[in-house]
Write a protein that holds these residues in place. Structure first.
Motif, PDB file in Angstrom:
ATOM      1  N   ILE A  28       5.767   4.138  -0.938  1.00 49.58           N
ATOM      2  CA  ILE A  28       4.464   4.503  -0.374  1.00 49.58           C
ATOM      3  C   ILE A  28       3.638   3.268  -0.031  1.00 49.58           C
ATOM      4  CG2 ILE A  28       2.297   5.712  -0.787  1.00 49.58           C
ATOM      5  CD1 ILE A  28       3.777   7.682  -2.533  1.00 49.58           C
ATOM      6  N   TYR A  31       5.113   1.758   3.149  1.00 48.00           N
ATOM      7  CA  TYR A  31       4.949   2.667   4.289  1.00 48.00           C
ATOM      8  C   TYR A  31       3.481   2.791   4.698  1.00 48.00           C
ATOM      9  CZ  TYR A  31       4.955   7.039   6.936  1.00 48.00           C
ATOM     10  OH  TYR A  31       4.762   8.005   7.904  1.00 48.00           O
ATOM     11  N   HIS A  32       2.587   2.850   3.713  1.00 50.98           N
ATOM     12  CA  HIS A  32       1.166   2.959   3.996  1.00 50.98           C
ATOM     13  C   HIS A  32       0.700   1.776   4.843  1.00 50.98           C
ATOM     14  CE1 HIS A  32      -2.181   5.428   1.831  1.00 50.98           C
ATOM     15  NE2 HIS A  32      -2.324   5.441   3.131  1.00 50.98           N
ATOM     16  N   GLN A  33       1.174   0.585   4.517  1.00 47.64           N
ATOM     17  CA  GLN A  33       0.800  -0.597   5.278  1.00 47.64           C
ATOM     18  C   GLN A  33       1.340  -0.530   6.705  1.00 47.64           C
ATOM     19  OE1 GLN A  33       1.203  -4.437   3.274  1.00 47.64           O
ATOM     20  NE2 GLN A  33       1.469  -3.335   1.350  1.00 47.64           N
ATOM     21  N   ARG A  36      -0.693   1.722   8.916  1.00 47.56           N
ATOM     22  CA  ARG A  36      -1.920   1.068   9.385  1.00 47.56           C
ATOM     23  C   ARG A  36      -1.627   0.119  10.549  1.00 47.56           C
ATOM     24  NH1 ARG A  36      -2.811  -0.068   3.643  1.00 47.56           N
ATOM     25  NH2 ARG A  36      -4.123   1.542   2.713  1.00 47.56           N
ATOM     26  N   ASP A 129       1.641  11.564   9.273  1.00 43.17           N
ATOM     27  CA  ASP A 129       2.142  10.342   8.642  1.00 43.17           C
ATOM     28  C   ASP A 129       2.186  10.466   7.123  1.00 43.17           C
ATOM     29  OD1 ASP A 129       2.438   8.912  11.052  1.00 43.17           O
ATOM     30  OD2 ASP A 129       0.324   8.343  11.047  1.00 43.17           O
ATOM     31  N   LEU A 130       1.247  11.189   6.569  1.00 44.10           N
ATOM     32  CA  LEU A 130       1.089  11.323   5.119  1.00 44.10           C
ATOM     33  C   LEU A 130       0.745  12.768   4.768  1.00 44.10           C
ATOM     34  CD1 LEU A 130      -1.101   8.109   4.715  1.00 44.10           C
ATOM     35  CD2 LEU A 130       1.278   8.316   3.984  1.00 44.10           C
ATOM     36  N   GLN A 193       3.110  12.661  -2.759  1.00 45.00           N
ATOM     37  CA  GLN A 193       1.916  11.840  -2.850  1.00 45.00           C
ATOM     38  C   GLN A 193       0.677  12.732  -2.846  1.00 45.00           C
ATOM     39  OE1 GLN A 193       1.365   9.604   0.693  1.00 45.00           O
ATOM     40  NE2 GLN A 193      -0.344   8.389  -0.079  1.00 45.00           N
ATOM     41  N   ASP A 195      -3.457  13.193  -2.319  1.00 44.96           N
ATOM     42  CA  ASP A 195      -4.477  12.631  -1.438  1.00 44.96           C
ATOM     43  C   ASP A 195      -5.663  12.124  -2.257  1.00 44.96           C
ATOM     44  OD1 ASP A 195      -5.964  11.869   0.710  1.00 44.96           O
ATOM     45  OD2 ASP A 195      -6.558  13.891   1.317  1.00 44.96           O
ATOM     46  N   ASP A 200      -2.361   4.901  -4.129  1.00 49.52           N
ATOM     47  CA  ASP A 200      -1.045   5.455  -3.811  1.00 49.52           C
ATOM     48  C   ASP A 200      -0.488   6.128  -5.063  1.00 49.52           C
ATOM     49  OD1 ASP A 200      -1.071   4.580  -1.177  1.00 49.52           O
ATOM     50  OD2 ASP A 200      -0.316   2.605  -1.722  1.00 49.52           O
TER      51      ASP A 200
END
Length: 217
Positions: A28, A31-33, A36, A129-130, A193, A195, A200
């Motif tokens: 996560i 992937y989160h980066q 962005r 995406d999430l 995940q 919210d 994360d």
């Protein structure tokens, strides 16, 4: 320096906690980066789910890999088991689990695997995406008549030699589809995940490293 314990020496409680931490940190977080940055660069946010999935399966199963020198050659786990990974993260098309079975000998070898682990990285809703969701299913072919029947039915037909299973992307289902028969896979691990803004955090929703056999949906 004190040597780190092997995954085979860890109990299920510890492995479950480590699996959660691994996805939060290595999956996560990365992937989160990328999500962005993709809005700036216009590039894909796809992660290397193959190697990440192998680490995760070792934590779930308690079976180590074959060592750093293997470089992806041969079986994926020390006991000879295989790992198949699929991911929709950062992707557009629906992925598949590909299994190269172009000879009768390859089919027999495949069905004699101690276990085959199928892992999927996706999101609950297509086009989003999430949040990240990660699942692992495990099949033990020598004891699983339903799975073997689907594979041998497929092998009896003329084909390209690639046995394809279509994972249940963007669905809560455990059913994998194939032209020779759909199968409900035994779920070993599921985590999603939550919210929580700026954090994360992952919730492990299901943990059963020995979930049983396939069934016909």
């Amino acid at each position: 320096m004190e040597q780190e314990p092997s995954v085979a020496e860890l109990n299920e409680k510890v492995r479950r906690g480590l699996a959660k931490s691994f996805i939060e940190d290595a999956v996560i977080g990365q992937y989160h980066q990328l999500v962005r940055w993709q809005h700036i660069t216009g590039q894909s946010a796809q992660i290397d789910s193959g190697y990440l999935g192998q680490h995760l399966v070792s934590l779930v199963s308690g079976i180590p890999g074959r060592g750093r020198g293997s470089r992806g050659k041969g079986a994926d786990l020390a006991d000879g088991s295989e790992i198949k990974i699929a991911s929709t993260l950062g992707g557009v098309d629906k992925p598949r689990w590909n299994n190269k079975l172009n000879t009768p000998q390859a089919v027999d070898t495949y069905l004699n695997n101690p276990a085959i682990f199928f892992s999927l990285f996706d999101t609950p809703e297509r086009g989003k995406d999430l949040p990240v969701r990660v699942r692992v299913w495990v099949i033990e072919p020598p004891q699983d008549a339903v799975f073997c029947n689907v594979v041998r039915t497929w092998a009896a037909k003329h084909s390209s030699g690639n046995f394809q299973l279509h994972p249940p992307c963007w669905s809560d289902s455990d059913v994998a589809t194939n032209q020779s028969g759909d199968i409900a896979l035994p779920l070993a691990f599921r985590a999603t995940q939550l919210d929580i803004r700026g954090v994360d955090y992952l919730e492990v929703e299901h943990w059963d490293p020995s979930p049983g056999k396939c069934s016909v949906p």
